[in-house]
Design a protein around this motif. Structure first.
Motif, PDB file in Angstrom:
ATOM      1  N   THR A 130       0.832  -1.204   0.000  1.00 10.80           N
ATOM      2  CA  THR A 130       0.000   0.000   0.000  1.00 10.80           C
ATOM      3  C   THR A 130       0.870   1.258   0.000  1.00 10.80           C
ATOM      4  O   THR A 130       0.559   2.235  -0.694  1.00 10.80           O
ATOM      5  CB  THR A 130      -0.945   0.024   1.212  1.00 10.80           C
ATOM      6  OG1 THR A 130      -0.197  -0.153   2.424  1.00 10.80           O
ATOM      7  CG2 THR A 130      -1.982  -1.085   1.105  1.00 10.80           C
ATOM      8  N   ARG A 131       1.975   1.238   0.726  1.00 14.06           N
ATOM      9  CA  ARG A 131       2.839   2.418   0.782  1.00 14.06           C
ATOM     10  C   ARG A 131       3.656   2.592  -0.486  1.00 14.06           C
ATOM     11  O   ARG A 131       3.854   3.710  -0.955  1.00 14.06           O
ATOM     12  CB  ARG A 131       3.735   2.331   2.021  1.00 14.06           C
ATOM     13  CG  ARG A 131       2.966   2.714   3.284  1.00 14.06           C
ATOM     14  CD  ARG A 131       3.449   2.048   4.538  1.00 14.06           C
ATOM     15  NE  ARG A 131       2.566   2.414   5.648  1.00 14.06           N
ATOM     16  CZ  ARG A 131       1.384   1.823   5.871  1.00 14.06           C
ATOM     17  NH1 ARG A 131       0.958   0.860   5.079  1.00 14.06           N
ATOM     18  NH2 ARG A 131       0.628   2.224   6.886  1.00 14.06           N
ATOM     19  N   LEU A 132       4.107   1.501  -1.052  1.00 11.58           N
ATOM     20  CA  LEU A 132       4.861   1.601  -2.294  1.00 11.58           C
ATOM     21  C   LEU A 132       3.952   2.025  -3.445  1.00 11.58           C
ATOM     22  O   LEU A 132       4.343   2.858  -4.279  1.00 11.58           O
ATOM     23  CB  LEU A 132       5.531   0.265  -2.598  1.00 11.58           C
ATOM     24  CG  LEU A 132       6.449   0.226  -3.822  1.00 11.58           C
ATOM     25  CD1 LEU A 132       7.539   1.281  -3.739  1.00 11.58           C
ATOM     26  CD2 LEU A 132       7.069  -1.157  -3.971  1.00 11.58           C
ATOM     27  N   ALA A 133       2.748   1.481  -3.494  1.00  9.63           N
ATOM     28  CA  ALA A 133       1.795   1.872  -4.532  1.00  9.63           C
ATOM     29  C   ALA A 133       1.472   3.364  -4.426  1.00  9.63           C
ATOM     30  O   ALA A 133       1.467   4.088  -5.429  1.00  9.63           O
ATOM     31  CB  ALA A 133       0.529   1.032  -4.425  1.00  9.63           C
ATOM     32  N   ALA A 134       1.218   3.831  -3.197  1.00  9.67           N
ATOM     33  CA  ALA A 134       0.890   5.246  -2.994  1.00  9.67           C
ATOM     34  C   ALA A 134       2.050   6.149  -3.415  1.00  9.67           C
ATOM     35  O   ALA A 134       1.844   7.226  -3.987  1.00  9.67           O
ATOM     36  CB  ALA A 134       0.533   5.491  -1.535  1.00  9.67           C
ATOM     37  N   ALA A 135       3.279   5.714  -3.147  1.00 13.23           N
ATOM     38  CA  ALA A 135       4.454   6.505  -3.530  1.00 13.23           C
ATOM     39  C   ALA A 135       4.566   6.658  -5.033  1.00 13.23           C
ATOM     40  O   ALA A 135       5.189   7.606  -5.525  1.00 13.23           O
ATOM     41  CB  ALA A 135       5.723   5.848  -2.974  1.00 13.23           C
ATOM     42  N   HIS A 136       3.937   5.739  -5.779  1.00 12.54           N
ATOM     43  CA  HIS A 136       3.953   5.803  -7.241  1.00 12.54           C
ATOM     44  C   HIS A 136       2.612   6.258  -7.801  1.00 12.54           C
ATOM     45  O   HIS A 136       2.317   6.039  -8.979  1.00 12.54           O
ATOM     46  CB  HIS A 136       4.345   4.436  -7.813  1.00 12.54           C
ATOM     47  CG  HIS A 136       5.799   4.120  -7.638  1.00 12.54           C
ATOM     48  ND1 HIS A 136       6.747   4.386  -8.599  1.00 12.54           N
ATOM     49  CD2 HIS A 136       6.476   3.592  -6.588  1.00 12.54           C
ATOM     50  CE1 HIS A 136       7.937   4.024  -8.154  1.00 12.54           C
ATOM     51  NE2 HIS A 136       7.810   3.541  -6.945  1.00 12.54           N
ATOM     52  N   GLY A 137       1.798   6.888  -6.947  1.00 10.76           N
ATOM     53  CA  GLY A 137       0.534   7.462  -7.394  1.00 10.76           C
ATOM     54  C   GLY A 137      -0.522   6.434  -7.736  1.00 10.76           C
ATOM     55  O   GLY A 137      -1.416   6.715  -8.542  1.00 10.76           O
ATOM     56  N   ARG A 138      -0.460   5.274  -7.113  1.00  9.99           N
ATOM     57  CA  ARG A 138      -1.414   4.206  -7.398  1.00  9.99           C
ATOM     58  C   ARG A 138      -2.284   3.934  -6.180  1.00  9.99           C
ATOM     59  O   ARG A 138      -1.929   4.286  -5.052  1.00  9.99           O
ATOM     60  CB  ARG A 138      -0.671   2.929  -7.800  1.00  9.99           C
ATOM     61  CG  ARG A 138       0.275   3.131  -8.984  1.00  9.99           C
ATOM     62  CD  ARG A 138       1.024   1.861  -9.287  1.00  9.99           C
ATOM     63  NE  ARG A 138       1.985   2.027 -10.373  1.00  9.99           N
ATOM     64  CZ  ARG A 138       2.683   1.035 -10.909  1.00  9.99           C
ATOM     65  NH1 ARG A 138       2.509  -0.218 -10.451  1.00  9.99           N
ATOM     66  NH2 ARG A 138       3.531   1.265 -11.892  1.00  9.99           N
ATOM     67  N   SER A 139      -3.375   3.267  -6.411  1.00 13.42           N
ATOM     68  CA  SER A 139      -4.274   2.935  -5.312  1.00 13.42           C
ATOM     69  C   SER A 139      -4.081   1.491  -4.880  1.00 13.42           C
ATOM     70  O   SER A 139      -3.527   0.666  -5.615  1.00 13.42           O
ATOM     71  CB  SER A 139      -5.736   3.143  -5.734  1.00 13.42           C
ATOM     72  OG  SER A 139      -6.052   2.303  -6.831  1.00 13.42           O
ATOM     73  N   GLY A 140      -4.543   1.197  -3.681  1.00 11.04           N
ATOM     74  CA  GLY A 140      -4.545  -0.172  -3.190  1.00 11.04           C
ATOM     75  C   GLY A 140      -3.153  -0.768  -3.115  1.00 11.04           C
ATOM     76  O   GLY A 140      -2.207  -0.159  -2.605  1.00 11.04           O
ATOM     77  N   THR A 141      -3.021  -1.982  -3.637  1.00  9.86           N
ATOM     78  CA  THR A 141      -1.746  -2.718  -3.593  1.00  9.86           C
ATOM     79  C   THR A 141      -1.207  -2.969  -5.003  1.00  9.86           C
ATOM     80  O   THR A 141      -0.566  -3.978  -5.254  1.00  9.86           O
ATOM     81  CB  THR A 141      -1.932  -4.052  -2.854  1.00  9.86           C
ATOM     82  OG1 THR A 141      -2.957  -4.815  -3.513  1.00  9.86           O
ATOM     83  CG2 THR A 141      -2.322  -3.833  -1.394  1.00  9.86           C
ATOM     84  N   ASP A 142      -1.460  -2.024  -5.904  1.00 11.88           N
ATOM     85  CA  ASP A 142      -1.055  -2.180  -7.304  1.00 11.88           C
ATOM     86  C   ASP A 142       0.449  -1.931  -7.461  1.00 11.88           C
ATOM     87  O   ASP A 142       0.910  -0.791  -7.450  1.00 11.88           O
ATOM     88  CB  ASP A 142      -1.849  -1.211  -8.177  1.00 11.88           C
ATOM     89  CG  ASP A 142      -1.425  -1.259  -9.642  1.00 11.88           C
ATOM     90  OD1 ASP A 142      -0.737  -2.228 -10.038  1.00 11.88           O
ATOM     91  OD2 ASP A 142      -1.776  -0.335 -10.388  1.00 11.88           O
ATOM     92  N   LEU A 143       1.206  -2.994  -7.625  1.00 18.62           N
ATOM     93  CA  LEU A 143       2.655  -2.890  -7.818  1.00 18.62           C
ATOM     94  C   LEU A 143       3.068  -3.289  -9.230  1.00 18.62           C
ATOM     95  O   LEU A 143       4.246  -3.558  -9.494  1.00 18.62           O
ATOM     96  CB  LEU A 143       3.387  -3.783  -6.803  1.00 18.62           C
ATOM     97  CG  LEU A 143       3.097  -3.548  -5.327  1.00 18.62           C
ATOM     98  CD1 LEU A 143       3.953  -4.466  -4.463  1.00 18.62           C
ATOM     99  CD2 LEU A 143       3.325  -2.089  -4.944  1.00 18.62           C
TER     100      LEU A 143
END
Length: 241
Positions: free
Chosen positions: A44-57
């Motif tokens: 969730t934190r890595l996705a948010a850092a890349h402007g994504r929602s949820g757990t999208d990696l």
């Protein structure tokens, strides 16, 4: 682990557990139960850092250092990440490759240390090292190696054990000797690290801690939840400036 920090006895200890690593009721049972929380927290934190929602990696590159037989590597791959699993324990890696293949997952497992990858110029969007740093001899050198293989602005995620009396009681005496959730000798309490120590050493490696959370067992240890209580298990996110 870097050559300056790798402990042969620690490598051998986890290599010996390779055959039962994927047994959810075996010696790695606590990691099986903790793993969903750890990996969701990271995703969730890595996705948010890349402007994504949820757990999208999807498509993000992640290096899982000290990956063992691949518990976290597989979870992060299922979130869409391109995962490289790195460990110095060859037997555990063989178990990781076999399990990933059986599950149809494409994970690049490599035997070696972070500086081996850095020498070839490899860099990743994120690096994770879960329940690893309390098993190395030289934490600053280890953190420096992890920072080297991070892209500028990349994120490092670490989970470990705090060096407190409560951690000694629960994570050492309780888990290893009373409840026998872990093999005896799994941990050396003297090598546990406080959040303050970790934050200072991270800053010296060019990493800035941006989030921290405790992880506590619930339902008799069958599940784990996020908490403000970092006295025993905790997880940290840091960014490379």
């Amino acid at each position: 682990m870097p050559a300056a920090t790798a402990l042969p006895d620690e490598i051998a200890k986890f290599d010996a557990l390779a055959a039962r690593w994927w047994d959810p009721d075996g010696p790695m049972a606590p990691l099986h139960r903790m793993n969903p929380l750890r990996c969701r927290w990271i995703a969730t934190r890595l996705a948010a850092a890349h402007g994504r929602s949820g757990t999208d990696l999807e498509g993000l590159s992640i290096l899982d250092v000290g990956c063992g037989a691949g518990l976290a590597s597989e979870s992060l791959a299922r979130f869409g990440a391109r995962v490289t699993g790195l460990d110095a324990a060859g037997t555990a890696l063989a178990a990781a490759r076999a399990h990933a293949e059986a599950g149809g997952l494409s994970i690049d497992y490599r035997e070696g240390r972070p500086e081996d990858l850095a020498a070839g110029g490899a860099q990743f969007d994120a690096v994770v090292a879960l329940e690893v740093i309390e098993h190395v001899a030289d934490r600053p050198a280890f953190l420096g190696a992890l920072a080297t293989v991070l892209k500028p602005g990349g994120m490092l995620f670490l989970s470990t054990l705090n060096r407190t009396p409560r951690a000694f009681l629960f994570a050492k005496l309780g888990a290893e000797y009373l409840l026998r959730l872990l093999p005896r000798g799994t941990h050396d309490w003297r090598m546990f690290v406080t959040p303050a120590e970790l934050g200072t050493e991270a800053r010296r490696a060019g990493l800035r801690v941006c989030d921290i959370a405790g992880m506590v067992p619930v339902a008799g240890g069958k599940d784990w939840r996020e908490s403000r209580d970092v006295a025993v298990n905790y997880i940290v996110a840091a960014r490379k400036d």
